[in-house]
Design an enzyme around this catalytic site. Structure first.
Site: not given
Length: 368
Positions: A42, A262
Site C-alpha cells: 500500500k 522561516y
C-alpha cells in the site's frame, strides 16, 4: 539537452535495491513457513514504487498482494498475472464491487452489509471471486465484530456457502511483544474458528511475524519488513533496501547573528558554513526534522539548521568543505531511516509513505 533522469535527479535520487527486497521476502517466507507469506504494498509500496516491486516479488513466488485503495489495486492488477490475488484492505463501497469482480480485485469485506452485497454478487456470477472478511479484534478501525461474525456463520449456511476463504484481523500492538492485547486479539481469532473452522486465517503483520509462531496462522502480511525495517528483537536479520541522496545547492559562510530559515528559529552564535539541500517538505522531508539528523557528506553528519522549507533545507557544514553539486545522504548507511524517524518523533512508516514524486527513482534489478 538534459535527459529526464538528470532533471529528476536535481531534487534527489531514491535508489531501491530490488534484490534486497526479494531477499527479505524470501527470508520472511522461510521464517513463517508453513504459513503463506504475502506482501503489503500500500501507499505505492511504502513510497518506494509498487509497480516495480510487485513483479520482483511475484517472480519470488509471492502470490497474494495487499493494498489499501482501489486505485492501488488497479495499478497492481494491470501488471501482475491472473494467479496473483490483489486484496484491498480498506474494502470498497457496494457500487464498486462489480468493477472489482471484472478486474479480478478482491475487497476485504469490512461490514455485514458489504459481506451480504458481495455474496449476492458472486451468486449471480458463473465464476465466484474469493470471500475475505476482516474481523475487528482490537483496532476499532475496520471489520465486523466477533458477534457479527458469529451471526454471519448462520447466514453462510442458509445461503449454501461453506465459509469465507480468509478471515483477517490486524494486531494493534505487534511492535510491543508483551502487550496483553496481542493475546486477546489472538484469542478472538481462535474463537472465530468455531464459526468458520474451514476458513484460512491471517493476523500477523511485519512485527506479528516475530511473535509466538501461533500468531502466524495461515497467512502473514509483511509490509515495511520487506524493505529492511526491523525491530531490535527480530530473530532474523533483514537488509535495508533503499537509500535517498540529495544535492547541495549552495554553500555560504555566515557571521555570528545570522538568522536561518522561516521564523528565524535559529540565529548563529558563531561563524557557520551553511549548505542548502535540494529537497523539502513537499518531497516528504519532515518539516519538524531536528538535530542531530540532517544529511551526511562522505560519512560526516551535517545537522539540520532551522525549519525545513517546502523545497529545501539548510544544514551546518562547518566541519567540512563541500561545494555546490555535492551529493549527500539523507537515508542510508550513515543516517538510517530509523534515525530520521526518531529525530522527527515519528515512525519509519510515515517517513517512507511521504517520500515524494519529485525524486528520481532507480530500481536496481533483483538479478544484480
Amino acid at each position: 539537452m538534459m535527459k529526464l533522469a538528470e532533471i529528476q535527479a536535481a531534487c534527489g535520487v531514491l535508489c531501491v535495491d530490488l534484490a534486497a527486497v526479494v531477499d527479505n521476502y524470501q527470508t520472511l517466507a522461510r521464517h513463517v513457513a508453513p504459513a503463506q507469506c504475502g506482501a503489503v504494498l500500500k501507499a505505492n509500496g511504502y513510497g518506494l514504487g509498487a509497480e516495480a516491486i510487485a513483479p520482483a516479488l511475484y517472480a519470488a513466488n509471492c502470490r497474494i498482494f495487499f493494498v489499501a485503495q482501489l486505485s492501488e489495486g488497479v495499478a497492481l492488477r494491470n501488471i501482475l498475472s491472473a494467479d496473483a490475488m490483489v486484496v484491498l484492505l480498506n474494502g470498497v463501497m457496494p457500487q464498486a464491487m462489480p468493477f472489482c469482480c471484472a478486474q479480478q480485485i478482491t475487497p476485504l469485506l469490512n461490514s455485514v452489509d458489504q459481506v451480504m452485497t458481495w455474496l449476492a454478487l458472486q451468486e449471480a456470477r458463473s465464476q465466484r471471486r474469493p470471500v475475505l472478511i476482516q474481523l475487528d479484534s482490537g483496532m476499532s478501525r475496520l471489520g465486523v465484530t466477533p458477534e457479527q461474525l458469529a451471526r454471519l456463520a448462520a447466514i453462510f449456511r442458509q445461503r449454501g456457502w461453506a465459509a469465507p476463504d480468509y478471515i483477517i484481523s490486524h494486531l494493534a500492538n505487534a511492535d510491543r511483544p508483551d502487550h496483553a492485547l496481542n493475546v486477546y486479539q489472538h484469542t478472538l481469532l481462535q474463537q472465530a474458528k468455531k464459526a468458520f473452522p474451514t476458513s484460512r486465517y491471517s493476523l500477523a503483520n511485519s512485527c506479528g511475524m516475530f511473535l509466538h509462531p501461533a500468531w502466524r496462522e495461515d497467512l502473514c502480511r509483511p509490509g515495511v519488513a520487506l524493505f529492511g525495517v526491523a525491530q531490535p528483537w527480530f530473530s532474523t536479520p533483514l537488509k535495508p533496501a533503499f537509500t535517498l541522496t540529495l544535492t547541495i545547492l549552495r554553500v555560504q559562510d555566515v557571521p555570528v547573528g545570522t538568522p536561518i530559515g522561516y521564523g528565524s528559529t535559529v540565529t548563529t552564535t558563531r561563524p557557520l558554513r551553511i549548505a542548502t539541500v535540494s529537497a523539502g517538505y513537499a518531497d516528504g522531508i519532515p518539516r519538524n526534522l531536528r538535530p542531530p539528523a540532517g544529511v551526511c557528506w562522505r560519512g560526516v553528519r551535517l545537522p539540520v539548521l532551522g525549519r525545513v522549507c517546502m523545497d529545501s533545507f539548510m544544514v551546518d557544514a562547518s566541519a567540512i568543505m563541500p561545494t555546490s553539486g555535492d551529493v549527500v545522504e539523507f537515508i542510508g548507511v550513515s543516517q538510517t531511516l530509523e534515525e530520521v524517524a526518531a529525530a522527527c518523533d515519528t515512525i519509519p512508516y510515515e517517513i517512507m509513505a511521504r517520500l515524494g514524486a519529485r525524486f528520481r527513482r532507480i530500481m536496481q534489478p533483483a538479478e544484480a
